[in-house]
Design an enzyme around this catalytic site. Structure first.
Site, mmCIF file in Angstrom:
data_model
loop_
_atom_site.group_PDB
_atom_site.id
_atom_site.type_symbol
_atom_site.label_atom_id
_atom_site.label_comp_id
_atom_site.label_asym_id
_atom_site.label_seq_id
_atom_site.Cartn_x
_atom_site.Cartn_y
_atom_site.Cartn_z
ATOM 1 N N GLY A 159 -30.488 -42.081 -65.842
ATOM 2 C CA GLY A 159 -30.770 -43.458 -65.428
ATOM 3 C C GLY A 159 -29.799 -44.461 -66.031
ATOM 4 O O GLY A 159 -29.430 -45.453 -65.395
ATOM 5 N N GLY B 84 -35.433 -38.647 -63.122
ATOM 6 C CA GLY B 84 -34.806 -37.690 -64.028
ATOM 7 C C GLY B 84 -34.765 -38.247 -65.429
ATOM 8 O O GLY B 84 -35.579 -39.102 -65.796
ATOM 9 N N SER B 85 -33.803 -37.777 -66.196
ATOM 10 C CA SER B 85 -33.735 -38.149 -67.608
ATOM 11 C C SER B 85 -33.266 -39.594 -67.788
ATOM 12 O O SER B 85 -32.619 -40.172 -66.907
ATOM 13 C CB SER B 85 -32.769 -37.213 -68.325
ATOM 14 O OG SER B 85 -31.494 -37.312 -67.719
ATOM 15 N N GLU C 202 -37.135 -43.709 -62.253
ATOM 16 C CA GLU C 202 -38.316 -43.021 -62.811
ATOM 17 C C GLU C 202 -37.792 -42.034 -63.839
ATOM 18 O O GLU C 202 -37.407 -40.914 -63.497
ATOM 19 C CB GLU C 202 -39.063 -42.269 -61.695
ATOM 20 C CG GLU C 202 -39.659 -43.161 -60.624
ATOM 21 C CD GLU C 202 -40.995 -43.756 -61.008
ATOM 22 O OE1 GLU C 202 -41.537 -43.414 -62.079
ATOM 23 O OE2 GLU C 202 -41.504 -44.577 -60.227
HETATM 24 P P1 NAD Z 1 -31.740 -34.754 -65.026
HETATM 25 O O1 NAD Z 1 -31.569 -36.172 -65.418
HETATM 26 O O2 NAD Z 1 -30.917 -33.726 -65.696
HETATM 27 O O3 NAD Z 1 -31.456 -34.596 -63.444
HETATM 28 C C1 NAD Z 1 -32.200 -35.311 -62.477
HETATM 29 C C2 NAD Z 1 -31.378 -35.452 -61.210
HETATM 30 O O4 NAD Z 1 -30.318 -36.381 -61.431
HETATM 31 C C3 NAD Z 1 -30.701 -34.160 -60.730
HETATM 32 O O5 NAD Z 1 -30.782 -34.109 -59.323
HETATM 33 C C4 NAD Z 1 -29.258 -34.339 -61.203
HETATM 34 O O6 NAD Z 1 -28.324 -33.626 -60.432
HETATM 35 C C5 NAD Z 1 -29.080 -35.835 -61.014
HETATM 36 N N1 NAD Z 1 -28.060 -36.465 -61.860
HETATM 37 C C6 NAD Z 1 -27.811 -36.229 -63.167
HETATM 38 N N2 NAD Z 1 -26.863 -37.069 -63.613
HETATM 39 C C7 NAD Z 1 -26.506 -37.866 -62.571
HETATM 40 C C8 NAD Z 1 -25.578 -38.933 -62.402
HETATM 41 N N3 NAD Z 1 -24.819 -39.334 -63.415
HETATM 42 N N4 NAD Z 1 -25.489 -39.532 -61.202
HETATM 43 C C9 NAD Z 1 -26.267 -39.125 -60.177
HETATM 44 N N5 NAD Z 1 -27.152 -38.110 -60.273
HETATM 45 C C10 NAD Z 1 -27.278 -37.486 -61.455
HETATM 46 O O7 NAD Z 1 -33.308 -34.420 -65.196
HETATM 47 P P2 NAD Z 1 -34.071 -33.028 -65.104
HETATM 48 O O8 NAD Z 1 -33.743 -32.185 -66.283
HETATM 49 O O9 NAD Z 1 -33.940 -32.442 -63.737
HETATM 50 O O10 NAD Z 1 -35.599 -33.522 -65.213
HETATM 51 C C11 NAD Z 1 -36.252 -33.793 -66.417
HETATM 52 C C12 NAD Z 1 -36.272 -35.273 -66.726
HETATM 53 O O11 NAD Z 1 -36.796 -36.009 -65.632
HETATM 54 C C13 NAD Z 1 -37.170 -35.617 -67.901
HETATM 55 O O12 NAD Z 1 -36.538 -36.582 -68.692
HETATM 56 C C14 NAD Z 1 -38.418 -36.183 -67.235
HETATM 57 O O13 NAD Z 1 -39.188 -37.035 -68.060
HETATM 58 C C15 NAD Z 1 -37.825 -36.898 -66.070
HETATM 59 N N6 NAD Z 1 -38.796 -37.107 -64.995
HETATM 60 C C16 NAD Z 1 -39.292 -38.363 -64.803
HETATM 61 C C17 NAD Z 1 -40.244 -38.582 -63.823
HETATM 62 C C18 NAD Z 1 -40.835 -39.954 -63.612
HETATM 63 O O14 NAD Z 1 -41.445 -40.153 -62.583
HETATM 64 N N7 NAD Z 1 -40.680 -40.892 -64.542
HETATM 65 C C19 NAD Z 1 -40.669 -37.526 -63.013
HETATM 66 C C20 NAD Z 1 -40.121 -36.267 -63.214
HETATM 67 C C21 NAD Z 1 -39.183 -36.056 -64.216
#
Ligand code: NAD
EC number: 1.2.1.3
Length: 504
Positions: A241, A236-237, A258
């Site tokens: 992370g 995720g973002s 990731e």
């Molecule tokens: P996001 O960070 O908003 O959410 C991702 C996941 O994390 C969701 O399931 C969310 O519920 C969970 N989450 C959020 N905050 C959390 C916390 N504090 N503790 C535990 N879980 C938490 O991301 P998004 O908007 O769904 O996806 C887009 C982002 O993901 C972009 O930044 C993109 O670059 C990244 N991404 C990275 C990869 C990679 O392999 N590097 C792949 C796909 C997407």
């Protein structure tokens, strides 16, 4: 009742998932195609997550003793189920995440590919033999199952990232608890149904080897903090992370992160511009710029800048934007209004920085008042400002120029993220420098292809604010196992290492 929700019901019927599972609950699911509600799921409580982890741990204690090739058989069956229902799952991905049909199917193909890879791996979890300095001694390194793997995923690869993690975790002898994005919980239900079919066919797999817990970030946090989750794999973002990494570290768990990317393409004077235009258009505008590996920056030599930008603008002007279910569409919707607002905020900031914006406006508003379609934007910048250095998860391509190759490399690396990168050049010195230790600092560095669309055979991930994790191919499996170093004495003496004497 909308046509999208009728379609969802039909697809879940075909998968044998009872209606209540995807129509009841407090978490509403909206299709980015038209903004209508297509389902509902019930979020899990923290106590339910804890119970799921306990069940997973019990499953792990059985599964770790099952021979790895037999574990591979479960993954082979999962791959078969995915092959059988590729169309269904691919369509669900398009309906829930808004990907164009070919990309929805491509995502399922990626799941099939990683299953095949993992099946082979189940007979290749190789350790080492190590030369011992002591006579009559043998040393070796063994790899053992790790435990429960918690998987947190993003909306934009709603099913493939689960498969990357789960296929490897299962052959490595682990159990999985998955928290999908709250924006894409339906595709997770579909994956779970396919997994359960594969487990039933295997016959003797322990119950609860792979489970899904649904909900918002609090559900993710319950996984993050559970000491029985040996590996927390979070996609995720960077913001996410930054929160998750230290929490897992606090309990000495293992984290595989990731996170975001800010991927650049360098186009050199010798580049094949036909290739470059196609590679950049797919990577920057494809998936509506919503891949972690989407091209966000174009660093082009001044001698070809004008020609390349003109060709890209022409290609962008002709991009068919619209309903991703129609085969002619190449650019589908943004995931939601927040993504649209984020894009507009970034474009306003780029303008304030002196950038010239082409495209970026909302389109098809009359046809889809509750969905967010945009024309991908090209933004010509004089310098790499903070706006450019930030990942905006939308189709914005910032264009920067360069004179000297060293300048291009410096710009490429001068962002906080380190996921993917590419160079279009036919100059061997440049391409080899780009791939060298002093070249791109990204986990993925490509020559004469774009930044996105990785194959599963390579390790996937990046450094710096991308988090450092590696998933999928190569030796990424090692993150899902624990390593033991073994020394065996088959002599009648007990010599100590380093010549230490201790005679009793
Ligand atoms: P996001 O960070 O908003 O959410 C991702 C996941 O994390 C969701 O399931 C969310 O519920 C969970 N989450 C959020 N905050 C959390 C916390 N504090 N503790 C535990 N879980 C938490 O991301 P998004 O908007 O769904 O996806 C887009 C982002 O993901 C972009 O930044 C993109 O670059 C990244 N991404 C990275 C990869 C990679 O392999 N590097 C792949 C796909 C997407």
């Amino acid at each position: 009742m909308t046509s999208s929700s009728d379609r969802i019901r039909h697809l879940f019927d075909a998968l044998g998932v009872p209606a209540g599972r995807f129509t009841e609950g407090t978490l509403a699911v909206r299709s980015p195609i038209d903004g209508t509600e297509i389902g509902r799921v019930q979020p899990h409580s923290a106590a339910e997550v804890t119970a799921a982890v306990a069940r997973a741990h019990a499953a792990f204690l059985v599964w770790r003793d099952v021979p790895a090739p037999r574990r591979g058989e479960l993954v082979r069956l999962l791959g078969e189920e995915l092959r059988k229902d590729k169309q269904i799952l691919g369509e669900l991905v398009s309906l829930e995440a808004g990907k164009i049909a070919t990309e929805g199917l491509g995502e399922v193909q990626e799941m099939i590919d990683i299953c095949d890879f993992a099946v082979g791996l189940s007979r290749q979890l190789y350790g080492l033999t190590i030369a011992s300095e002591r006579p009559g001694h043998r040393m070796m390194e063994s790899w053992h199952p790790l435990g429960v793997v918690g998987v947190i995923t993003a909306f934009n690869f709603p099913v493939a990232v689960w498969a990357w993690n789960t296929a490897l975790a299962l052959v490595c002898g682990d159990a999985v608890v998955w928290k999908p994005s709250e924006k894409t919980p339906l595709t997770a239900l579909a994956c779970q149904a396919l997994f359960e079919r594969a487990a039933a066919r295997l016959g003797d797999a322990p119950a609860h080897l792979s489970q899904v817990v649904q909900g918002l970030r609090d559900v993710g946090e319950a996984l993050v903090d559970d000491p029985r989750v040996a590996l927390l794999s979070a996609t995720g973002s960077t913001r996410m992370g930054r929160e998750v990494g230290p929490r897992v570290a606090r309990r000495f768990g293992r984290a595989l992160l990731e996170l975001g990317g800010n991927n650049a393409v360098i186009v050199a004077p010798s580049a094949d511009l036909d290739l470059a235009v196609r590679g950049i258009a797919f990577a920057a505008a494809g998936t509506a710029g919503q891949r972690c590996t989407s091209t966000r920056r174009l660093i082009v030599h001044h001698s070809v800048r004008e020609a390349l930008v003109a060709r890209l603008k022409k290609a962008y002007a002709g991009l068919p934007i619209g309903n991703p279910m129609e085969s002619s569409t190449l650019v589908g919707p943004l995931i939601d209004e927040a993504a649209f607002q984020g894009m507009q905020t970034a474009l306003a900031a780029a303008r304030a920085d002196g950038g010239t914006v082409t495209g970026g406006e909302r389109v098809l508003e009359a046809e889809f008042p509750d969905a967010f379609y945009v024309r991908p934007a090209i933004v010509e910048m004089a310098s790499q400002t903070d706006t450019v250095r930030h990942e905006t998860f939308a189709p914005i391509l910032y264009v920067l120029g360069y004179d000297e190759f060293a300048e291009a490399l410096a710009l490429q690396n001068d962002v906080p993220q380190g996921l993917s990168s590419a160079i279009f050049s036919n100059d061997l010195r440049e391409t080899e420098t780009f791939l060298s230790a002093a070249g791109s600092d990204c986990g993925i560095a490509n020559v004469n292809i774009g930044t996105s669309g990785a194959e599963i055979g390579g390790a996937f991930g990046g450094d710096k604010e991308t988090g450092g994790g590696r998933e999928s191919g190569s030796d990424a499996w090692k993150a899902y196992m624990r390593r033991a170093t073994n020394t065996i004495n088959y002599s009648r003496a007990l010599p100590l290492a380093q010549g230490v004497q201790f005679d009793v």
